[in-house]
Design an enzyme around this catalytic site. Structure first.
Site, PDB file in Angstrom:
ATOM      1  N   TYR A   1      -2.044  -0.942  10.318  1.00 54.87           N
ATOM      2  CA  TYR A   1      -2.057  -1.179   8.870  1.00 54.87           C
ATOM      3  C   TYR A   1      -0.725  -0.778   8.253  1.00 54.87           C
ATOM      4  O   TYR A   1      -0.122  -1.534   7.482  1.00 54.87           O
ATOM      5  CB  TYR A   1      -3.205  -0.369   8.256  1.00 54.87           C
ATOM      6  CG  TYR A   1      -3.407  -0.596   6.771  1.00 54.87           C
ATOM      7  CD1 TYR A   1      -4.000  -1.767   6.309  1.00 54.87           C
ATOM      8  CD2 TYR A   1      -3.021   0.363   5.839  1.00 54.87           C
ATOM      9  CE1 TYR A   1      -4.191  -1.979   4.944  1.00 54.87           C
ATOM     10  CE2 TYR A   1      -3.206   0.159   4.484  1.00 54.87           C
ATOM     11  CZ  TYR A   1      -3.803  -1.009   4.036  1.00 54.87           C
ATOM     12  OH  TYR A   1      -3.994  -1.220   2.694  1.00 54.87           O
TER      13      TYR A   1
ATOM     14  N   LYS B   1       2.133  -3.116   6.362  1.00 50.99           N
ATOM     15  CA  LYS B   1       2.503  -2.916   4.954  1.00 50.99           C
ATOM     16  C   LYS B   1       3.992  -2.576   4.811  1.00 50.99           C
ATOM     17  O   LYS B   1       4.606  -2.944   3.816  1.00 50.99           O
ATOM     18  CB  LYS B   1       1.606  -1.838   4.325  1.00 50.99           C
ATOM     19  CG  LYS B   1       0.124  -2.238   4.273  1.00 50.99           C
ATOM     20  CD  LYS B   1      -0.124  -3.467   3.397  1.00 50.99           C
ATOM     21  CE  LYS B   1      -1.595  -3.753   3.201  1.00 50.99           C
ATOM     22  NZ  LYS B   1      -1.851  -4.919   2.331  1.00 50.99           N
TER      23      LYS B   1
ATOM     24  N   SER C   1       0.876  -1.184   0.000  1.00 49.17           N
ATOM     25  CA  SER C   1       0.000   0.000   0.000  1.00 49.17           C
ATOM     26  C   SER C   1       0.905   1.222   0.000  1.00 49.17           C
ATOM     27  O   SER C   1       2.083   1.137   0.376  1.00 49.17           O
ATOM     28  CB  SER C   1      -0.837  -0.004   1.288  1.00 49.17           C
ATOM     29  OG  SER C   1      -1.412   1.255   1.506  1.00 49.17           O
TER      30      SER C   1
END
Ligand SMILES: NC(=O)c1ccc[n+]([C@@H]2O[C@H](COP(=O)([O-])OP(=O)(O)OC[C@H]3O[C@@H](n4cnc5c(N)ncnc54)[C@H](O)[C@@H]3O)[C@@H](O)[C@H]2O)c1
Length: 283
Positions: free
Chosen positions: A156, A160, A142
């Site tokens: 998150y 990533k 991402s």
């Protein structure tokens, strides 16, 4: 890989969003496709719609955070199609809160799916691809693998960053050894999907945050996704191009991702602090 026709692709998180678009694109290339997903109903529907025109599609209910599920996915793929060539470790979730409000089980869930899911996929499928003499692994990261500072997104972003580091190390090792297996890192910016509703798949005991900062950021993401989100079919085109040309980085929003890296370099060089980030595509 120079030829996709007749080869076999596995896509995790294939029942929705980017994974579904990847499966569609691989079918258009004449590949046989296995989609894996934790959502059984969505998986069945996706298999039915992807296979409606006679494509060879198989669905395997898989929780990528469990090594045994990913091993079963590999066995099911070999049983069904006799080989595997392209593996997209794409399933992902997002959950968070202001830092001290993030329970440990939220960290565990996000890291287990986003990082350990990719690790299980690489560890399970790489030996099969090497043995076969050709193959390509695509790991979905991402923009958050390069850019920090989006409020409530720490788990998150951490997951990533880890996918980025894992993939880059693996790519360098395989290239240096002259192995016949390529690696790409898919780095999506804002793309139309169900990611803003990822908490639909949270395990029992994981509680979504009710903090106003959290609601604000999710609202911003939903609106940015609706108004400025990239169509995932564009992302899938870029992935196929990267596989055929053995390219590592697949940046759907290069200005934003490279801009984030430049901002970090600036911060490292000048000592100026990093800034809060808005969701990709937000006004
Ligand atoms: N959409 C975006 O803007 C965006 C941006 C950057 C990165 N990504 C990444 O793209 C990938 C795909 O997400 P998307 O945007 O298509 O969202 P999505 O929610 O539409 O699709 C994700 C899929 O993963 C599945 N999944 C969730 N947990 C799973 C598990 N434990 N095991 C197997 N499957 C599981 C979901 O059921 C869903 O079908 C994710 O890794 C996400 O982090 C998306």
């Amino acid at each position: 890989m120079k030829e996709l026709r007749g080869r076999v692709a596995v896509v995790t998180g294939g029942a929705s969003g980017i994974g579904y678009a990847l499966a569609q694109r691989f079918i258009a290339e004449g590949m046989k496709v296995v989609i894996a997903d934790i959502e059984e109903k969505a998986l069945d529907e996706a298999v039915a719609s992807l296979g409606a025109d006679g494509a060879q599609v198989h669905g395997v209910r898989t929780d990528v955070s469990r090594a045994e599920d990913v091993e079963a996915l590999a066995r099911a793929t070999l049983d069904r199609f006799g080989g595997v060539h392209v593996v997209c470790n794409n399933a992902g979730v997002e959950s968070g809160a202001p830092f001290l409000d993030i329970p440990l089980n939220t960290w565990e869930w996000v890291l287990k799916v986003n990082f350990w899911g990719v690790l299980h996929g690489c560890r399970t499928f790489l030996p099969l691809l090497k043995e076969q003499g050709e193959g390509h692994i695509v790991n979905t990261a991402s923009t958050a693998a390069f850019a920090t500072g989006l409020p409530t997104f720490a788990p998150y972003s951490v997951s990533k960053f880890a996918v980025h580091a894992l993939s880059e190390n693996l790519d360098i090792e395989l290239r240096t050894a002259g192995e016949p297996v390529g690696v790409s890192l898919l780095v999506p910016g804002m793309t139309k999907s169900r990611m803003a509703d990822a908490e639909r798949n949270r395990p029992e005991g994981v509680t979504p945050s009710e903090a106003p900062e959290r609601r604000a950021v999710l609202d911003m993401i939903r609106s940015a996704m609706k108004n400025n989100g990239l169509d995932p079919s564009v992302t899938a085109d870029q992935v196929v191009d990267a596989i055929l040309n053995d390219r590592f980085f697949v940046l759907t929003h290069p200005e934003e991702t490279i801009g984030a890296v430049k901002a970090r370099l600036h911060s490292m060089e000048t000592g100026e602090p990093s800034a809060v980030r808005k969701p990709s595509g937000a006004q």
